[in-house]
Every structure is written in C-alpha cells, then in structure tokens.
Design a protein around this motif. Structure first.
Motif, PDB file in Angstrom:
ATOM      1  N   ASN A 108       0.868  -1.174   0.000  1.00 11.79           N
ATOM      2  CA  ASN A 108       0.000   0.000   0.000  1.00 11.79           C
ATOM      3  C   ASN A 108       0.906   1.226   0.000  1.00 11.79           C
ATOM      4  OD1 ASN A 108      -1.650   2.153   0.507  1.00 11.79           O
ATOM      5  ND2 ASN A 108      -2.831   1.148   2.099  1.00 11.79           N
ATOM      6  N   PHE A 109       0.956   1.911  -1.109  1.00 16.06           N
ATOM      7  CA  PHE A 109       1.877   3.029  -1.279  1.00 16.06           C
ATOM      8  C   PHE A 109       1.406   4.314  -0.601  1.00 16.06           C
ATOM      9  CE2 PHE A 109       2.910  -0.036  -4.533  1.00 16.06           C
ATOM     10  CZ  PHE A 109       4.263  -0.195  -4.289  1.00 16.06           C
ATOM     11  N   GLU A 110       0.288   4.250   0.111  1.00 17.42           N
ATOM     12  CA  GLU A 110      -0.107   5.348   0.979  1.00 17.42           C
ATOM     13  C   GLU A 110       0.602   5.222   2.329  1.00 17.42           C
ATOM     14  OE1 GLU A 110      -4.487   6.755  -0.264  1.00 17.42           O
ATOM     15  OE2 GLU A 110      -4.420   4.794   0.698  1.00 17.42           O
ATOM     16  N   SER A 111       1.173   4.068   2.593  1.00 19.58           N
ATOM     17  CA  SER A 111       1.881   3.810   3.848  1.00 19.58           C
ATOM     18  C   SER A 111       3.248   4.494   3.844  1.00 19.58           C
ATOM     19  CB  SER A 111       2.076   2.305   4.016  1.00 19.58           C
ATOM     20  OG  SER A 111       3.013   2.021   5.029  1.00 19.58           O
ATOM     21  N   MET A 112       3.650   4.977   5.003  1.00 19.24           N
ATOM     22  CA  MET A 112       4.974   5.594   5.140  1.00 19.24           C
ATOM     23  C   MET A 112       6.091   4.591   4.852  1.00 19.24           C
ATOM     24  SD  MET A 112       4.753   8.769   5.599  1.00 19.24           S
ATOM     25  CE  MET A 112       6.423   9.152   6.087  1.00 19.24           C
ATOM     26  N   PHE A 158       6.500   2.906   2.374  1.00 18.50           N
ATOM     27  CA  PHE A 158       6.865   2.975   0.964  1.00 18.50           C
ATOM     28  C   PHE A 158       6.961   4.415   0.449  1.00 18.50           C
ATOM     29  CE2 PHE A 158       4.362  -0.970   1.543  1.00 18.50           C
ATOM     30  CZ  PHE A 158       5.379  -1.877   1.338  1.00 18.50           C
ATOM     31  N   ALA A 159       6.931   5.387   1.337  1.00 21.41           N
ATOM     32  CA  ALA A 159       6.841   6.797   0.947  1.00 21.41           C
ATOM     33  C   ALA A 159       7.963   7.252   0.022  1.00 21.41           C
ATOM     34  CB  ALA A 159       6.797   7.682   2.188  1.00 21.41           C
ATOM     35  N   ASP A 160       9.167   6.774   0.227  1.00 20.20           N
ATOM     36  CA  ASP A 160      10.312   7.217  -0.574  1.00 20.20           C
ATOM     37  C   ASP A 160      10.818   6.153  -1.539  1.00 20.20           C
ATOM     38  OD1 ASP A 160      10.396   9.759   0.674  1.00 20.20           O
ATOM     39  OD2 ASP A 160      11.408   8.865   2.410  1.00 20.20           O
ATOM     40  N   MET A 161       9.992   5.154  -1.827  1.00 23.63           N
ATOM     41  CA  MET A 161      10.415   4.064  -2.688  1.00 23.63           C
ATOM     42  C   MET A 161      10.602   4.547  -4.121  1.00 23.63           C
ATOM     43  SD  MET A 161       8.647   0.324  -3.235  1.00 23.63           S
ATOM     44  CE  MET A 161       9.496  -0.544  -1.925  1.00 23.63           C
ATOM     45  N   THR A 162      11.661   4.073  -4.746  1.00 18.21           N
ATOM     46  CA  THR A 162      11.933   4.383  -6.150  1.00 18.21           C
ATOM     47  C   THR A 162      11.467   3.212  -7.017  1.00 18.21           C
ATOM     48  OG1 THR A 162      14.110   3.334  -6.153  1.00 18.21           O
ATOM     49  CG2 THR A 162      14.008   5.671  -5.462  1.00 18.21           C
ATOM     50  N   PRO A 163      11.340   3.433  -8.331  1.00 16.52           N
ATOM     51  CA  PRO A 163      10.995   2.315  -9.202  1.00 16.52           C
ATOM     52  C   PRO A 163      11.994   1.158  -9.076  1.00 16.52           C
ATOM     53  CG  PRO A 163      10.739   4.362 -10.387  1.00 16.52           C
ATOM     54  CD  PRO A 163      11.381   4.702  -9.075  1.00 16.52           C
ATOM     55  N   ARG A 164      13.263   1.453  -8.926  1.00  9.46           N
ATOM     56  CA  ARG A 164      14.281   0.402  -8.772  1.00  9.46           C
ATOM     57  C   ARG A 164      14.036  -0.395  -7.497  1.00  9.46           C
ATOM     58  NH1 ARG A 164      17.214  -3.313 -10.899  1.00  9.46           N
ATOM     59  NH2 ARG A 164      18.255  -1.953 -12.321  1.00  9.46           N
ATOM     60  N   GLU A 165      13.705   0.296  -6.410  1.00 10.97           N
ATOM     61  CA  GLU A 165      13.436  -0.392  -5.144  1.00 10.97           C
ATOM     62  C   GLU A 165      12.174  -1.246  -5.242  1.00 10.97           C
ATOM     63  OE1 GLU A 165      15.455   2.755  -2.036  1.00 10.97           O
ATOM     64  OE2 GLU A 165      13.440   3.153  -2.805  1.00 10.97           O
ATOM     65  N   VAL A 200      -0.167   2.628  -6.466  1.00 12.74           N
ATOM     66  CA  VAL A 200       1.187   2.517  -7.025  1.00 12.74           C
ATOM     67  C   VAL A 200       1.578   3.761  -7.817  1.00 12.74           C
ATOM     68  CG1 VAL A 200       0.548   1.337  -9.172  1.00 12.74           C
ATOM     69  CG2 VAL A 200       2.800   0.920  -8.137  1.00 12.74           C
ATOM     70  N   GLN A 201       0.611   4.519  -8.304  1.00 15.33           N
ATOM     71  CA  GLN A 201       0.917   5.731  -9.070  1.00 15.33           C
ATOM     72  C   GLN A 201       1.644   6.772  -8.221  1.00 15.33           C
ATOM     73  OE1 GLN A 201      -2.162   4.886  -8.156  1.00 15.33           O
ATOM     74  NE2 GLN A 201      -3.175   6.678  -7.286  1.00 15.33           N
ATOM     75  N   ARG A 202       1.680   6.607  -6.909  1.00 11.01           N
ATOM     76  CA  ARG A 202       2.426   7.524  -6.042  1.00 11.01           C
ATOM     77  C   ARG A 202       3.939   7.367  -6.217  1.00 11.01           C
ATOM     78  NH1 ARG A 202      -0.329   9.497  -0.999  1.00 11.01           N
ATOM     79  NH2 ARG A 202      -2.542   9.303  -1.481  1.00 11.01           N
ATOM     80  N   ILE A 203       4.364   6.261  -6.808  1.00  9.54           N
ATOM     81  CA  ILE A 203       5.783   6.045  -7.101  1.00  9.54           C
ATOM     82  C   ILE A 203       6.032   6.608  -8.497  1.00  9.54           C
ATOM     83  CG2 ILE A 203       7.626   4.351  -7.404  1.00  9.54           C
ATOM     84  CD1 ILE A 203       6.627   4.255  -4.596  1.00  9.54           C
ATOM     85  N   THR A 204       6.664   7.758  -8.567  1.00  9.16           N
ATOM     86  CA  THR A 204       6.934   8.378  -9.860  1.00  9.16           C
ATOM     87  C   THR A 204       7.796   7.445 -10.697  1.00  9.16           C
ATOM     88  OG1 THR A 204       6.837  10.575  -8.862  1.00  9.16           O
ATOM     89  CG2 THR A 204       7.939  10.392 -11.003  1.00  9.16           C
ATOM     90  N   GLY A 205       7.310   7.118 -11.887  1.00 13.18           N
ATOM     91  CA  GLY A 205       8.043   6.236 -12.783  1.00 13.18           C
ATOM     92  C   GLY A 205       7.845   4.762 -12.487  1.00 13.18           C
ATOM     93  N   TRP A 206       6.819   4.399 -11.710  1.00 12.33           N
ATOM     94  CA  TRP A 206       6.601   2.996 -11.344  1.00 12.33           C
ATOM     95  C   TRP A 206       6.474   2.087 -12.562  1.00 12.33           C
ATOM     96  CZ3 TRP A 206       2.438   0.086 -12.850  1.00 12.33           C
ATOM     97  CH2 TRP A 206       1.353   0.782 -13.399  1.00 12.33           C
ATOM     98  N   GLU A 207       5.944   2.633 -13.645  1.00 14.24           N
ATOM     99  CA  GLU A 207       5.751   1.809 -14.843  1.00 14.24           C
ATOM    100  C   GLU A 207       7.081   1.381 -15.456  1.00 14.24           C
ATOM    101  OE1 GLU A 207       5.731   6.120 -15.944  1.00 14.24           O
ATOM    102  OE2 GLU A 207       4.683   4.974 -14.432  1.00 14.24           O
ATOM    103  N   ASN A 208       8.176   2.026 -15.057  1.00  9.70           N
ATOM    104  CA  ASN A 208       9.499   1.632 -15.542  1.00  9.70           C
ATOM    105  C   ASN A 208      10.064   0.441 -14.777  1.00  9.70           C
ATOM    106  OD1 ASN A 208       9.573   3.715 -17.465  1.00  9.70           O
ATOM    107  ND2 ASN A 208      10.189   5.157 -15.878  1.00  9.70           N
TER     108      ASN A 208
END
Length: 79
Positions: free
Chosen positions: A19-23, A25-32, A54-62
């Motif tokens: 759940n990317f609303e959770s802290m 995962f707040a700073d997770m990158t697409p690589r992570e 998941v859209q909260r992770i900028t570039g998640w689609e990469n």
C-alpha cells in the motif's frame, strides 16, 4: 481478494501486498519496487501482487517485471 486466495490454499509467501499510501513505501523508487518484488518471487510458483496507489511512485511503470499482469481497480471510477 487476498482472503479468497488464502481460503483456496495460496500461501502468504505467494502474495505480495503493498500500500503506497503507507509511510513504509513513501520514498520508494521504481528500482526499489522492482528489487523488492524480484527478491520475493518464488521460482515455479504463481505470485499474486496487490499494489494500492502505485501511481504515487513516480516512474513505477518503468519497474517492468516480465510476466506480471497488473490489475488496477478503483471503486470510485465507473467501469
């Protein structure tokens, strides 16, 4: 859905829920994201991934993982 899978005998190791609303995962990158999922994959087992917001992770689609089907549902949107 997750409880349904568990009722059908799917082990919790086969279910990845984030759940990317959770802290957590707040700073997770697409690589992570990619590394986290890759490291939890069980060879020769079907895996079930549930990503909320998941859209909260900028570039998640990469963070492309082969042979993964992403099902996104938003109950607020008409189907």
């Amino acid at each position: 859905m997750i409880s349904h899978l568990k009722e059908r005998g799917i082990s919790h190791e086969q279910i990845i829920e984030m759940n990317f609303e959770s802290m957590a995962f707040a700073d997770m990158t697409p690589r992570e994201l990619y590394d986290n999922v890759r490291d939890r994959i069980i060879p020769d087992k079907r895996m079930y991934l549930f990503f909320d917001e998941v859209q909260r992770i900028t570039g998640w689609e990469n963070a492309s993982l082969t042979q993964i089907i992403i099902l996104s549902t938003n109950p607020a949107e008409p189907h």
